[in-house]
Design an enzyme around this catalytic site. Structure first.
Site, PDB file in Angstrom:
ATOM      1  CG  ASP A  94      58.676 -46.088   1.994  1.00 50.44           C
ATOM      2  OD1 ASP A  94      59.693 -46.519   2.577  1.00 50.44           O
ATOM      3  OD2 ASP A  94      58.010 -45.124   2.390  1.00 50.44           O
ATOM      4  CE  LYS A 118      63.965 -42.687   4.268  1.00 51.64           C
ATOM      5  NZ  LYS A 118      63.728 -41.555   3.326  1.00 51.64           N
TER       6      LYS A 118
HETATM    7  O1  MRU Z   1      61.201 -40.655   4.048  1.00 46.96           O
HETATM    8  P1  MRU Z   1      60.424 -41.371   5.122  1.00 46.96           P
HETATM    9  O2  MRU Z   1      60.895 -41.047   6.498  1.00 46.96           O
HETATM   10  O3  MRU Z   1      58.934 -41.230   4.946  1.00 46.96           O
HETATM   11  O4  MRU Z   1      60.779 -42.913   4.866  1.00 46.96           O
HETATM   12  C1  MRU Z   1      60.181 -43.878   5.698  1.00 46.96           C
HETATM   13  C2  MRU Z   1      60.633 -45.257   5.459  1.00 46.96           C
HETATM   14  O5  MRU Z   1      61.402 -45.549   4.570  1.00 46.96           O
HETATM   15  C3  MRU Z   1      60.007 -46.316   6.335  1.00 46.96           C
HETATM   16  O6  MRU Z   1      60.884 -47.385   6.550  1.00 46.96           O
HETATM   17  C4  MRU Z   1      58.754 -46.853   5.633  1.00 46.96           C
HETATM   18  O7  MRU Z   1      57.944 -45.805   5.211  1.00 46.96           O
HETATM   19  C5  MRU Z   1      57.974 -47.753   6.520  1.00 46.96           C
HETATM   20  S1  MRU Z   1      57.148 -46.895   7.839  1.00 46.96           S
HETATM   21  C6  MRU Z   1      56.264 -48.068   8.699  1.00 46.96           C
END
Ligand code: MRU
Length: 348
Positions: free
Chosen positions: A240, A251
């Site tokens: 992220d 995550k």
């Molecule tokens: O809370 P989320 O579902 O938006 O979290 C998503 C993640 O942590 C993904 O691994 C990250 O955004 C990469 S998506 C290509």
């Protein structure tokens, strides 16, 4: 460009509105929602109907485009003020994924340069579509790079959903698995369920099964045993936000997997587009970590599973320090340590 069979686009521009795949309805229903206003887009991001760092950025960019085409202001300064307000509001939807701010900055600078209201409307729609189409190409490139690190028959673990539905297409951490299917290379994936929102169980398992990838679901607390018992060769995750020294927010649960990879002596890869790097942050200590509703933990499918009023800590992300990361796989190539130097050279 070849299409991945059976996986709908997470976001699509339809001239007067966008259509998103409702990720909250998966895997039970493949349901689409039309979003007509930046307010609709804001709500869809906040409620995780659309999620995943690149998809959040793309959807927010389309939100800014919707703001522009819906704006009634005829005078340029008033029009710019209105769209800028909507951009600011969209930027407050989620705090951790930097792709959101990156995409909205691109939209903001197109807005700032516009000389007429109609010119701005056209330019903002074009910019949002470019953000989408660039991400589709970026995902495929990341997939090619990542696939070069795996061997036929490898078992690879992942967490959350960094796939097609978290991006414009292909994904980041899941892109090599889709490409492997296209090229008929066999890889086995262990998907962690990803408590508490279950992006692994609900989304990754669904997405990889749609694509025909050999996927096995485990609960998060089975990761150590599975790596050992099933001879997992590598772990690959999305991101992220990546700081200038390679520290990576992803995550919640990612840090634990990185520590396990280190313990078992297997590679730990992060796959992410250039838009996920935040070079303004020297390291990961100041990456904002979203904390979410305690009910995500105290309840499962609206049924309480914990005592009423129990204290809850529910961070949605964690930060993995760079020294635990074997390589960062990007659209600009595979970046290895020393990250500070090599990220600065690769990402501009
Ligand atoms: O809370 P989320 O579902 O938006 O979290 C998503 C993640 O942590 C993904 O691994 C990250 O955004 C990469 S998506 C290509």
């Amino acid at each position: 460009m070849q299409k991945i069979l059976n996986i709908p686009y997470s976001v699509q521009w339809n001239d007067t509105h966008i259509t998103i795949l409702n990720q909250q309805a998966l895997p039970h229903h493949t349901e689409f929602i039309d979003l007509h206003t930046p307010g609709d887009v804001f709500q869809a991001i906040v409620s995780l109907q659309v999620r995943g760092a690149p998809a959040i950025g793309i959807t927010a960019a389309f939100g800014a485009a919707l703001s522009a085409i819906n704006a009634k202001e005829e005078e340029l300064a008033a029009f710019k003020k209105k769209v800028e307000e909507d951009i600011q509001h969209l930027a407050s939807s989620r705090p951790t994924a930097v792709n959101l701010f990156w995409a909205l900055r691109r939209m903001g600078s197109v807005l700032a340069k516009a000389k007429t209201v109609n010119g701005a409307k056209t330019a903002l729609v074009h910019e949002a579509i470019s953000i989408f189409t660039e991400d589709e190409a970026v995902g495929r490139t990341i997939g090619e790079h990542a696939l070069s690190l795996f061997n036929t028959g490898d078992s690879i673990m992942t967490i959350c959903n960094a796939g097609s539905i978290a991006t414009a297409r292909y994904g980041t951490a899941l892109a090599p698995f889709h490409l492997a299917r296209e090229k008929e290379i066999s890889l086995k994936v262990y998907a962690c369920e990803t408590r508490p929102v279950l992006q692994g169980a609900r989304l990754t398992a669904w997405e990889l099964m749609q694509s025909g990838v050999d996927v096995t679901l485990i609960t998060d607390n089975m990761a150590a045993h599975t790596i050992h018992a099933k001879g997992v060769q590598a772990i690959i995750v999305g991101a992220d936000r990546i700081a200038a020294n390679g520290d990576t927010a992803n995550k919640i649960g990612t840090l634990g997997l990185a520590i396990l990879a280190n313990h078992f002596g297997i590679p730990f890869y992060v796959a992410a587009p250039s838009s996920t790097f935040d070079l303004s942050l020297p390291d990961g200590t100041t990456i904002p970590i979203e904390e979410r509703n305690p009910e995500e933990i105290t309840h499962i499918q609206n049924i309480r599973v914990a005592p009423k009023d129990v204290a809850v800590f529910n961070p949605a992300f964690d930060v993995t320090s760079a020294e635990l990361i074997t390589a960062i796989i990007t659209d600009k190539g595979i970046i290895s340590p020393d990250y500070k130097e090599n990220i600065a050279a690769a990402i501009r």
